[in-house]
Design a protein around this motif. Structure first.
Motif, short mmCIF file in Angstrom:
data_model
loop_
_atom_site.label_atom_id
_atom_site.label_comp_id
_atom_site.label_asym_id
_atom_site.label_seq_id
_atom_site.Cartn_x
_atom_site.Cartn_y
_atom_site.Cartn_z
N PRO A 1 9.87 -12.03 31.43
CA PRO A 1 9.85 -11.30 32.70
C PRO A 1 10.73 -11.94 33.76
CG PRO A 1 7.74 -12.38 32.30
CD PRO A 1 8.53 -12.50 31.05
N GLU A 2 11.03 -13.25 33.59
CA GLU A 2 11.85 -13.95 34.60
C GLU A 2 13.31 -13.51 34.55
OE1 GLU A 2 10.10 -15.39 32.23
OE2 GLU A 2 8.65 -16.80 33.09
N ARG B 1 5.79 -7.07 18.04
CA ARG B 1 5.14 -5.79 17.75
C ARG B 1 5.92 -4.66 18.42
NH1 ARG B 1 -0.46 -5.41 20.24
NH2 ARG B 1 0.82 -4.68 21.96
N GLU B 2 6.39 -4.92 19.63
CA GLU B 2 7.17 -3.92 20.36
C GLU B 2 8.45 -3.57 19.59
OE1 GLU B 2 6.40 -2.40 23.21
OE2 GLU B 2 8.28 -1.29 23.32
N ARG C 1 11.83 -7.59 28.27
CA ARG C 1 11.01 -7.36 29.46
C ARG C 1 9.61 -7.92 29.26
NH1 ARG C 1 11.58 -7.50 34.39
NH2 ARG C 1 10.97 -5.77 35.72
N LEU C 2 9.09 -7.77 28.05
CA LEU C 2 7.74 -8.26 27.78
C LEU C 2 7.74 -9.78 27.63
CD1 LEU C 2 6.55 -5.59 25.18
CD2 LEU C 2 5.62 -5.95 27.46
N ALA C 3 8.73 -10.33 26.94
CA ALA C 3 8.70 -11.76 26.62
C ALA C 3 9.31 -12.62 27.73
CB ALA C 3 9.45 -12.01 25.31
N PRO D 1 16.04 -4.52 25.61
CA PRO D 1 15.43 -4.60 26.94
C PRO D 1 13.91 -4.51 26.89
CG PRO D 1 17.25 -3.06 26.97
CD PRO D 1 17.05 -3.46 25.54
N GLU E 1 3.44 -10.05 20.92
CA GLU E 1 3.56 -8.79 21.63
C GLU E 1 4.99 -8.25 21.57
OE1 GLU E 1 3.01 -8.99 25.81
OE2 GLU E 1 2.15 -6.97 25.94
N PRO F 1 16.73 -7.73 34.81
CA PRO F 1 17.29 -6.53 34.17
C PRO F 1 18.62 -6.14 34.82
CG PRO F 1 15.02 -6.16 34.86
CD PRO F 1 15.43 -7.46 35.45
N SER G 1 5.36 -14.88 24.61
CA SER G 1 4.38 -14.07 23.89
C SER G 1 5.07 -13.37 22.72
CB SER G 1 3.75 -13.04 24.84
OG SER G 1 4.74 -12.25 25.45
#
Lengths: 323, 99
Positions: free
Chosen positions: A285-286, A166-167, A281-283, A277, A163, A289, A160
């Motif tokens: 998730p797999e 933009r973040e 985290r948004l792009a 991070p 998103e 962290p 994504s």
């Protein structure tokens, strides 16, 4: 000053000592934390202050002087994450997604490492080109893009992008850094003189307070290091030296001073632990962290603060005269 | 006063994901939500937002139909990946057309 004296001067500087105190607080399981609102305020102060000072310095620089370093920073932004991605393939058993996530972190930059580095260089009376904070802003984004692109090769779905971008672009790091540079450019030295007391004299003190909190956060991360295995630990301490050397070399090739080249080296050596991070985290998730934050915040950040910063200066001093 | 039955869905999620979740709640048909900062610990502690933000508690009062859509979305896109906790309670509201 010998290499040892430089290293010692760095280790006994107020920000580094506050960082160590923060780590100690986690070791003794203290409940010490800066209140969240204070932490947010300090980080806004640091980002805006760095941006404004960079902008004011930029207003005194000629475009010709800045062009080559800017180009060099862009090249570093593309090369460093790619090298990190492939180096991780040799050094660890991590999959492409986690390697891409790490590449995004190491390709991007850490404002605090940079700020501590510049304050250290200036404390040694070394000249640092004011526009280096513009280079910091330039280097923050490409690393994340390249890292995500490399990771997406290991994914069966689409990333994504909109998103995550933009973040990154509307997150406070870029907004305040770039906004601060534009403010500094517009107000110039005369405008800056009115706020200098707040953004200049208080700056090292605020950084010290901020590093106390980061010591606490990093201290908690250090416990997770074993999750990544020995290969990741080796990567997290050797890669900053390699990427940083690229940075110093780029600085010298672009005609920057010893201090400026060392600062660019510190930027290149640093790994992001705020902007990257959030985007990863948004792009992705797999990605874990536990792997990328432990490496960038738990190992590389303390390493750079204590060893990386004086090492970049030493490398820059060695390269002086070669070019 | 006449009270109508609705569901209150409460989601506690790492701060970096709050904006996405709020958008997804709206897209699922929730007419509004309330978000507050929160802090705590979960069984897995899988988070990326330790440096920046902590957790956010997002609450929304919705109909049964909207709740189904929200839970499916959470099950597919959130639960496997993120630090998230979610529970549903039965509530009673006046002005039921708002929810």
């Amino acid at each position: 000053m010998s290499g040892l004296e430089i290293a010692l001067a760095n280790l006994t500087s107020a920000p580094v000592l506050a960082f160590v105190l923060g780590i100690l607080a986690t070791v003794v399981k203290s409940d010490l934390r800066l209140p969240d609102a204070v932490y947010q305020t300090l980080s806004i102060y640091l980002l805006l202050g760095i941006g404004i000072k960079g902008g004011v310095a930029l207003s005194n620089s000629s475009p010709a002087e800045v062009a080559l370093p800017l180009l060099g920073a862009l090249i570093l932004g593309a090369v460093i994450p790619a090298v990190a991605f492939f180096a991780l393939g040799f050094m660890t058993k991590l999959d492409a997604i986690n390697r891409g996530a790490l590449a995004a972190h190491y390709g991007s930059t850490s404002l605090v490492t940079f700020t501590a580095g510049v304050l250290f260089l200036e404390s040694l009376q070394l000249y640092v080109e004011g526009y280096v904070s513009t280079l910091l802003a330039v280097l923050e984004i490409p690393g994340i893009i390249v890292g995500l692109a490399l990771a997406s090769r290991g994914l069966k779905r689409k990333v994504s992008w909109s998103e995550s971008m933009r973040e990154v672009l509307t997150g406070k790091s870029i907004l305040l850094l770039v906004g601060g540079v534009l403010m500094g450019l517009t107000m110039g030295a005369s405008g800056y003189s009115q706020i200098e007391g707040f953004f200049g004299a208080l700056f090292p003190g605020v950084l010290t307070l901020f590093l106390l909190e980061l010591g606490i956060v990093a201290g908690k991360r250090i416990r997770d290091i074993k999750k990544g295995g020995i290969g990741l630990v080796v990567f997290a301490v050797t890669f900053p030296l390699i990427a940083g050397s690229f940075g110093v070399l780029t600085g010298h090739l672009a005609g920057m001073s010893v201090g400026g080249s060392a600062a660019l080296g510190i930027i290149a050596a640093s790994a992001s632990y705020i902007a990257a991070p959030a985007a990863v985290r948004l792009a992705l998730p797999e990605a874990s962290p536990g792997v990328y934050l432990s490496a960038s915040l738990g190992i590389t950040f303390p390493f750079n603060l204590t060893v990386g910063i004086p090492a970049m200066l030493a490398i820059s001093q060695r390269m002086e005269g070669v070019f | 006063m006449i009270m109508k039955q609705r569901k209150l869905v409460t989601v506690v999620i790492e701060a970096g994901l709050a904006r996405r979740l709020e958008g997804d709640l709206r897209a699922a048909g929730a007419k509004g939500f309330t978000s507050t900062l929160a802090h705590g610990a979960g069984p897995r502690d899988q988070r990326a937002s330790e440096v920046d933000g902590g957790n956010v508690r997002v609450e929304s009062v919705v109909s049964n139909e909207v709740l189904e859509v929200i839970l499916e979305k959470l099950e597919k896109d959130y639960f496997p990946f993120y630090a998230i906790s979610c529970w549903v309670s039965q509530v009673e509201v006046v002005r039921d057309e708002r929810y």
